[in-house]
Design an enzyme around this catalytic site. Structure first.
Site, PDB file in Angstrom:
ATOM      1  N   HIS A 146       0.834  -1.205   0.000  1.00  0.00           N
ATOM      2  CA  HIS A 146       0.000   0.000   0.000  1.00  0.00           C
ATOM      3  C   HIS A 146       0.870   1.257   0.000  1.00  0.00           C
ATOM      4  O   HIS A 146       0.599   2.227  -0.720  1.00  0.00           O
ATOM      5  CB  HIS A 146      -0.913  -0.012   1.226  1.00  0.00           C
ATOM      6  CG  HIS A 146      -2.019   0.988   1.153  1.00  0.00           C
ATOM      7  ND1 HIS A 146      -2.973   1.120   2.138  1.00  0.00           N
ATOM      8  CD2 HIS A 146      -2.328   1.930   0.216  1.00  0.00           C
ATOM      9  CE1 HIS A 146      -3.822   2.077   1.803  1.00  0.00           C
ATOM     10  NE2 HIS A 146      -3.453   2.592   0.647  1.00  0.00           N
ATOM     11  N   GLU A 202       2.302   1.602  -3.447  1.00  0.00           N
ATOM     12  CA  GLU A 202       1.301   2.098  -4.390  1.00  0.00           C
ATOM     13  C   GLU A 202       1.302   3.624  -4.407  1.00  0.00           C
ATOM     14  O   GLU A 202       1.234   4.253  -5.466  1.00  0.00           O
ATOM     15  CB  GLU A 202      -0.076   1.567  -3.992  1.00  0.00           C
ATOM     16  CG  GLU A 202      -1.216   2.146  -4.816  1.00  0.00           C
ATOM     17  CD  GLU A 202      -2.461   2.386  -3.964  1.00  0.00           C
ATOM     18  OE1 GLU A 202      -3.078   3.459  -4.106  1.00  0.00           O
ATOM     19  OE2 GLU A 202      -2.806   1.502  -3.159  1.00  0.00           O
ATOM     20  N   HIS A 203       1.393   4.223  -3.232  1.00  0.00           N
ATOM     21  CA  HIS A 203       1.385   5.682  -3.120  1.00  0.00           C
ATOM     22  C   HIS A 203       2.698   6.298  -3.586  1.00  0.00           C
ATOM     23  O   HIS A 203       2.702   7.290  -4.320  1.00  0.00           O
ATOM     24  CB  HIS A 203       1.110   6.086  -1.675  1.00  0.00           C
ATOM     25  CG  HIS A 203      -0.330   6.003  -1.286  1.00  0.00           C
ATOM     26  ND1 HIS A 203      -1.097   7.109  -0.985  1.00  0.00           N
ATOM     27  CD2 HIS A 203      -1.151   4.934  -1.135  1.00  0.00           C
ATOM     28  CE1 HIS A 203      -2.323   6.731  -0.680  1.00  0.00           C
ATOM     29  NE2 HIS A 203      -2.389   5.414  -0.754  1.00  0.00           N
ATOM     30  N   GLU A 252      -5.236   6.717   6.067  1.00  0.00           N
ATOM     31  CA  GLU A 252      -6.232   5.963   5.307  1.00  0.00           C
ATOM     32  C   GLU A 252      -6.654   4.713   6.063  1.00  0.00           C
ATOM     33  O   GLU A 252      -7.845   4.408   6.199  1.00  0.00           O
ATOM     34  CB  GLU A 252      -5.670   5.570   3.934  1.00  0.00           C
ATOM     35  CG  GLU A 252      -5.732   6.662   2.897  1.00  0.00           C
ATOM     36  CD  GLU A 252      -5.368   6.158   1.516  1.00  0.00           C
ATOM     37  OE1 GLU A 252      -5.251   4.920   1.339  1.00  0.00           O
ATOM     38  OE2 GLU A 252      -5.188   6.986   0.607  1.00  0.00           O
TER      39      GLU A 252
END
Length: 230
Positions: free
Chosen positions: A107, A110-111, A204
């Site tokens: 994750h 991904e960013h 998030e």
């Protein structure tokens, strides 16, 4: 700051992507081939296209589409082309990102991959394209065992522009330390609250697990599939 262990795992995970950068050019050529005016009826089983081998062709009458599956002969990368009469031109590139723990490395990656690349070294090119593109959809997400970067647009030139940004981002990301600090997690001292954990991905997930439904689904999967990434 980002934890040392997490950084090491992130950089180790991206090494396999960097070794595959030579396929970036091939992917761009194949995408342009399919986005041209040449009909997919000219594609034959066993045909070679820009380093890819056509392995399967299937028509799905219920959805009025033709699916063409190709594989890059050198890297094994799979390509699925869906030929359908639709105003939207959709592109997506995805990676198998199975994990063995809950550190959130895929994750965070991904960013950070969307925080600048070799061809587009600007800060957050993904978000800059949101108000400079004619796209009808732009996003990226990380699931249990894969990471996906999709977009769609009805404009041919916009399709090529977005595809160039996406492919360069995932194959040639800059992965700067400051990006990890911003997107992953870091410690910040606030005057009244003291030391606080900050970070885009951290916030998030904090929001996701504050939702009762999301938390219930996560705990239920852990009970049904113990010892797995699910």
């Amino acid at each position: 700051m980002v934890g040392t262990v997490s950084c090491a795992r992130i950089l180790q995970a991206t090494s396999r992507v960097r070794l595959s950068t030579f396929s970036l050019k091939r992917s761009s050529h194949l995408a342009r081939h399919f986005s041209s005016t040449r009909p997919s009826n000219d594609i034959a089983l066993g045909q070679q296209l820009h380093g890819f081998l056509v392995e399967d062709i299937q028509s799905v009458s219920e959805l009025k589409l033709k699916a063409i599956r190709l594989r890059h002969e050198r890297t094994g990368m799979e390509w699925l082309h869906i030929d359908r009469d639709d105003a939207n031109n959709v592109f997506s590139i995805g990676f198998n990102t199975s994990v063995s723990d809950s550190t959130g490395v895929p994750h965070i990656l991904e960013h950070t991959t969307l925080c600048g690349s070799e061809k587009y070294p600007v800060r957050d090119p993904f978000f800059k394209m949101l108000n400079r593109s004619l796209s009808t959809f732009m996003n990226a997400w990380t699931a249990h065992d894969y990471t996906q970067y999709p977009f769609s647009t009805q404009n041919g030139q916009d399709y090529e522009n977005l595809q160039s940004v996406y492919l360069d981002a995932v194959f040639r990301p800059l992965l700067r330390e400051m990006d990890f600090r911003q997107e992953g997690w870091r410690m910040e001292r606030e005057k009244d609250l003291g030391w606080q954990i900050k970070g885009v991905v951290y916030n998030e997930m904090k929001g996701a697990f504050s939702d009762a439904g999301s938390l219930f689904a996560s705990r239920a999967e852990q009970q049904m599939f113990p010892g797995t990434t699910y």
